[in-house]
Design a protein around this motif. Sequence first.
Motif, PDB file in Angstrom:
ATOM      1  N   TYR A 263       0.832  -1.203   0.000  1.00  0.00           N
ATOM      2  CA  TYR A 263       0.000   0.000   0.000  1.00  0.00           C
ATOM      3  C   TYR A 263       0.867   1.253   0.000  1.00  0.00           C
ATOM      4  CZ  TYR A 263      -4.468  -2.373   0.870  1.00  0.00           C
ATOM      5  OH  TYR A 263      -5.604  -3.129   0.766  1.00  0.00           O
ATOM      6  N   PHE A 264       1.947   1.210   0.794  1.00  0.00           N
ATOM      7  CA  PHE A 264       2.796   2.400   0.903  1.00  0.00           C
ATOM      8  C   PHE A 264       3.450   2.739  -0.430  1.00  0.00           C
ATOM      9  CE2 PHE A 264       6.968   4.374   1.666  1.00  0.00           C
ATOM     10  CZ  PHE A 264       6.534   5.557   2.248  1.00  0.00           C
ATOM     11  N   LYS A 265       3.893   1.716  -1.165  1.00  0.00           N
ATOM     12  CA  LYS A 265       4.526   1.982  -2.462  1.00  0.00           C
ATOM     13  C   LYS A 265       3.552   2.688  -3.402  1.00  0.00           C
ATOM     14  CE  LYS A 265       5.951  -2.247  -3.313  1.00  0.00           C
ATOM     15  NZ  LYS A 265       6.609  -3.378  -4.018  1.00  0.00           N
ATOM     16  N   ALA A 266       2.302   2.221  -3.410  1.00  0.00           N
ATOM     17  CA  ALA A 266       1.295   2.858  -4.260  1.00  0.00           C
ATOM     18  C   ALA A 266       0.990   4.275  -3.779  1.00  0.00           C
ATOM     19  CB  ALA A 266       0.024   2.014  -4.277  1.00  0.00           C
ATOM     20  N   ASP A 267       0.861   4.458  -2.456  1.00  0.00           N
ATOM     21  CA  ASP A 267       0.563   5.781  -1.904  1.00  0.00           C
ATOM     22  C   ASP A 267       1.727   6.751  -2.098  1.00  0.00           C
ATOM     23  OD1 ASP A 267      -2.005   5.159  -1.068  1.00  0.00           O
ATOM     24  OD2 ASP A 267      -1.358   4.459   0.897  1.00  0.00           O
ATOM     25  N   PHE A 268       2.955   6.227  -2.045  1.00  0.00           N
ATOM     26  CA  PHE A 268       4.128   7.089  -2.217  1.00  0.00           C
ATOM     27  C   PHE A 268       4.165   7.665  -3.630  1.00  0.00           C
ATOM     28  CE2 PHE A 268       8.568   7.838  -3.352  1.00  0.00           C
ATOM     29  CZ  PHE A 268       8.960   8.669  -2.309  1.00  0.00           C
ATOM     30  N   ILE A 269       3.924   6.811  -4.625  1.00  0.00           N
ATOM     31  CA  ILE A 269       3.922   7.282  -6.019  1.00  0.00           C
ATOM     32  C   ILE A 269       2.802   8.299  -6.228  1.00  0.00           C
ATOM     33  CG2 ILE A 269       3.536   6.569  -8.411  1.00  0.00           C
ATOM     34  CD1 ILE A 269       4.832   3.875  -7.655  1.00  0.00           C
ATOM     35  N   ALA A 270       1.598   7.994  -5.689  1.00  0.00           N
ATOM     36  CA  ALA A 270       0.472   8.915  -5.834  1.00  0.00           C
ATOM     37  C   ALA A 270       0.748  10.236  -5.124  1.00  0.00           C
ATOM     38  CB  ALA A 270      -0.795   8.273  -5.277  1.00  0.00           C
ATOM     39  N   GLY A 271       1.344  10.169  -3.925  1.00  0.00           N
ATOM     40  CA  GLY A 271       1.631  11.375  -3.155  1.00  0.00           C
ATOM     41  C   GLY A 271       2.624  12.293  -3.848  1.00  0.00           C
ATOM     42  N   ILE A 272       3.676  11.711  -4.417  1.00  0.00           N
ATOM     43  CA  ILE A 272       4.658  12.518  -5.147  1.00  0.00           C
ATOM     44  C   ILE A 272       4.019  13.145  -6.387  1.00  0.00           C
ATOM     45  CG2 ILE A 272       6.795  12.410  -6.485  1.00  0.00           C
ATOM     46  CD1 ILE A 272       7.224  12.321  -3.472  1.00  0.00           C
ATOM     47  N   THR A 273       3.147  12.374  -7.027  1.00  0.00           N
ATOM     48  CA  THR A 273       2.488  12.875  -8.233  1.00  0.00           C
ATOM     49  C   THR A 273       1.600  14.080  -7.920  1.00  0.00           C
ATOM     50  OG1 THR A 273       2.477  10.628  -9.147  1.00  0.00           O
ATOM     51  CG2 THR A 273       1.039  12.258 -10.202  1.00  0.00           C
ATOM     52  N   ILE A 274       0.774  13.967  -6.875  1.00  0.00           N
ATOM     53  CA  ILE A 274      -0.114  15.093  -6.557  1.00  0.00           C
ATOM     54  C   ILE A 274       0.653  16.256  -5.943  1.00  0.00           C
ATOM     55  CG2 ILE A 274      -2.216  13.728  -6.345  1.00  0.00           C
ATOM     56  CD1 ILE A 274      -1.895  13.712  -3.357  1.00  0.00           C
ATOM     57  N   ALA A 275       1.826  15.985  -5.356  1.00  0.00           N
ATOM     58  CA  ALA A 275       2.650  17.084  -4.838  1.00  0.00           C
ATOM     59  C   ALA A 275       3.142  17.959  -5.989  1.00  0.00           C
ATOM     60  CB  ALA A 275       3.830  16.536  -4.049  1.00  0.00           C
ATOM     61  N   SER A 276       3.453  17.308  -7.135  1.00  0.00           N
ATOM     62  CA  SER A 276       3.899  18.078  -8.299  1.00  0.00           C
ATOM     63  C   SER A 276       2.799  18.993  -8.812  1.00  0.00           C
ATOM     64  CB  SER A 276       4.342  17.121  -9.415  1.00  0.00           C
ATOM     65  OG  SER A 276       3.234  16.399  -9.924  1.00  0.00           O
ATOM     66  N   LEU A 277       1.550  18.625  -8.528  1.00  0.00           N
ATOM     67  CA  LEU A 277       0.411  19.467  -8.905  1.00  0.00           C
ATOM     68  C   LEU A 277       0.082  20.470  -7.803  1.00  0.00           C
ATOM     69  CD1 LEU A 277      -1.806  19.845 -11.100  1.00  0.00           C
ATOM     70  CD2 LEU A 277      -3.181  18.190  -9.834  1.00  0.00           C
ATOM     71  N   ALA A 278       0.298  20.061  -6.547  1.00  0.00           N
ATOM     72  CA  ALA A 278      -0.088  20.897  -5.410  1.00  0.00           C
ATOM     73  C   ALA A 278       0.743  22.176  -5.320  1.00  0.00           C
ATOM     74  CB  ALA A 278       0.050  20.099  -4.108  1.00  0.00           C
ATOM     75  N   VAL A 279       2.026  22.080  -5.646  1.00  0.00           N
ATOM     76  CA  VAL A 279       2.900  23.253  -5.497  1.00  0.00           C
ATOM     77  C   VAL A 279       2.488  24.389  -6.446  1.00  0.00           C
ATOM     78  CG1 VAL A 279       5.261  24.108  -5.742  1.00  0.00           C
ATOM     79  CG2 VAL A 279       4.831  21.945  -4.553  1.00  0.00           C
ATOM     80  N   PRO A 280       2.411  24.154  -7.754  1.00  0.00           N
ATOM     81  CA  PRO A 280       1.992  25.270  -8.628  1.00  0.00           C
ATOM     82  C   PRO A 280       0.548  25.698  -8.392  1.00  0.00           C
ATOM     83  CG  PRO A 280       2.175  23.217  -9.873  1.00  0.00           C
ATOM     84  CD  PRO A 280       2.769  22.954  -8.526  1.00  0.00           C
ATOM     85  N   GLN A 281      -0.353  24.739  -8.094  1.00  0.00           N
ATOM     86  CA  GLN A 281      -1.740  25.116  -7.825  1.00  0.00           C
ATOM     87  C   GLN A 281      -1.847  25.934  -6.545  1.00  0.00           C
ATOM     88  OE1 GLN A 281      -4.417  21.760  -7.808  1.00  0.00           O
ATOM     89  NE2 GLN A 281      -4.798  21.920 -10.002  1.00  0.00           N
ATOM     90  N   GLY A 282      -1.093  25.549  -5.516  1.00  0.00           N
ATOM     91  CA  GLY A 282      -1.127  26.298  -4.258  1.00  0.00           C
ATOM     92  C   GLY A 282      -0.710  27.740  -4.454  1.00  0.00           C
ATOM     93  N   ILE A 283       0.365  27.945  -5.210  1.00  0.00           N
ATOM     94  CA  ILE A 283       0.837  29.302  -5.480  1.00  0.00           C
ATOM     95  C   ILE A 283      -0.186  30.066  -6.325  1.00  0.00           C
ATOM     96  CG2 ILE A 283       2.635  30.645  -6.629  1.00  0.00           C
ATOM     97  CD1 ILE A 283       4.597  28.381  -5.945  1.00  0.00           C
ATOM     98  N   SER A 284      -0.766  29.386  -7.335  1.00  0.00           N
ATOM     99  CA  SER A 284      -1.720  30.035  -8.245  1.00  0.00           C
ATOM    100  C   SER A 284      -2.989  30.456  -7.517  1.00  0.00           C
ATOM    101  CB  SER A 284      -2.075  29.085  -9.390  1.00  0.00           C
ATOM    102  OG  SER A 284      -0.931  28.696 -10.107  1.00  0.00           O
TER     103      SER A 284
END
Length: 651
Positions: A73-94
């Motif tokens: 579960y952690f391996k799947a959650d880790f990949i998903a978490g990194i992926t949404i983090a790449s979206l969260a940073v620019p969206q958070g600033i925007s």
Amino acid sequence: MESAEYEIQQRVEVQIPPTKPFFHSLKSSLKETFFPDDPFKQFKNQTVARKLLLGCQYFVPILEWAPRYTFEYFKADFIAGITIASLAVPQGISYAGLASLPPVIGLYSSFVPPLIYAMLGSSRDLAVGTVAVPSLLISSMLGKEVNPHQNTKLYVQLVLTATFFAGVFQAALGLLRLGFIVDFLSHAAIVGFMSGAATVVCLQQLKGILGLVHFTHGADLVSVMKSVFTQIHMWRWESGVLGCCFLLFLFSTRYFSRKKPVFFWINALAPLTSVIMGSLLVYLTHAENHGIEIIGHLKKGLNPPSLSELETAFGSAYLTTAIKTGIITGVIALAEGIAVGRSFAVFKSYHIDGNKEMIAMGMMNIAGSCTSCYLTTGPFSRTAVNFNAGCKTAVSNIVMATAVMITLLFLTPLFYYTPLVVLSAIIITAMVSLIDYEAAIHLWGVDKFDFIVCISAYVGVVFGSVEIGLVIAVAISLLRILLFVARPKTSVMGGIPNSMTYRSIEQYPKANLVPGILILHINGPVYFANAGYLRERISRWIDEEEEKLKHSANDLQYVVLDMSAVGSIDTSGISMLQEVKRNADRRSVKLVLANPGGEVMKKLDKSKFIDTIGQERIYVTVGEAVNACNFMLQTCKPKSKAVDEEADDKV
């Protein structure tokens, strides 16, 4: 005739349910209203220790699923978490810019709230973060009172205060089991409101695309267009070209990912890629000296506490505005977050508890307001990426928050050269998907009134303001409820050929009307709000039927009221029935009731209406009532409507 006589002799008498004590009925009603999911069922026949454990697991769901968590579960959650983090940073600033807040607050808001939600939320897929529509609402409502550029400190304090009260309101709804309040925002209203808000957000990004320094604070189409076209001489072609290039790139990646779902990560990484490419381009070409605005310095470090900011704002003259903003944005955030969570839960065949979600979102916003965060919920775009990335649990939110924490500690200087035009392009790309014209077309085809609700909300937002659009959407939705209650559908029924079934002749044109008998169906509860209308409508049906029969050999002898859809009735409704009976008696027409429910029978019995009409005129089905009326018509064969009392008593 013998068959009809046999059926009358053997007819089932309509029963009156046993009377329950008032407090027992009240308790049952309250339970169905506030506890339809029966959350106390799991505590039955459990030890005290077990009850305490189950109680903790109920309010803190992570305690329930964490012991079963695996490395897979952690391996799947880790990949998903990194992926949404790449979206969260620019969206958070925007989105922070959309809320007229310093960009770093958008990053703060993707750190603390996701950690709180991971512990308290019941959705496995919801990815927590800032969203566009509440951001726009905050800016438009608070920006009218305090200029965010001239008095930034006070404005930030009010935003944090609004976030605090949004969290308190959300958590209170969950704790008090009042989640059904959110349901007053109908699907049609939400579609129109979100589409209108998305349109306004896209229009406001013209400031960044065109490189305008001064821009209207209004959130309506007229103000935005006026601000754009009165400053044509201030447009920067450099900014426009760069913005169009990044818009083309972002739309292309989204289109490709939709065509090839296996490459969803291309669309997910596109915003961060745009930020990196835009920053490198500005750095290498010194474009900031040629009309391209940049973010500038971002403060390093984790979220500073903001309790002192809240204390200051509580004594502010703008506290009422902050509370109002918090409640309105809190409701919108709840509606979006719960709707998104439920949508993705269906795909994985699990259930999320709406009241738990309210508590979780409320607590994360309360905690966020104390740690320099503004309003967060579960945005669709980020949740969709989380789902497609293969997340298994809410740990993906923890991974995302950790990635944002690392960004705050070490990487914020890298965003210095990020051009604002790129952030505008990111917002426009995200907002275009919220303009759901296909849903509006579907509403037109299915329900014209829902379409009117949708378009009214859209027009209210685009040409008025976000608040006006929201008020219009809720007002029209409530008006529809009132019209449904105040004007319940009534219809004439006829017999389906070769059966004992009776249905509306409007729905079944081949249904046969019964000579001398008018069968009316009441489709809805009978309350004070509609009793007068039903009295007049039934009287009109009788008038119309008698007019039809005026030149025929038959007279109207019976009126059968099908009450199968009347779930409840109040004293005004009973008075209406009494008036209908008196009116029928004056016309020498007999009133007959068919299939009244248990609650209705209780009220009719307690009001003595059953004694007035006679138990023998109340039947279990419409078919049985019609058979009985036909039997009396064939037996008595009255020459006129002056039916003698002896025949009347036999019915």
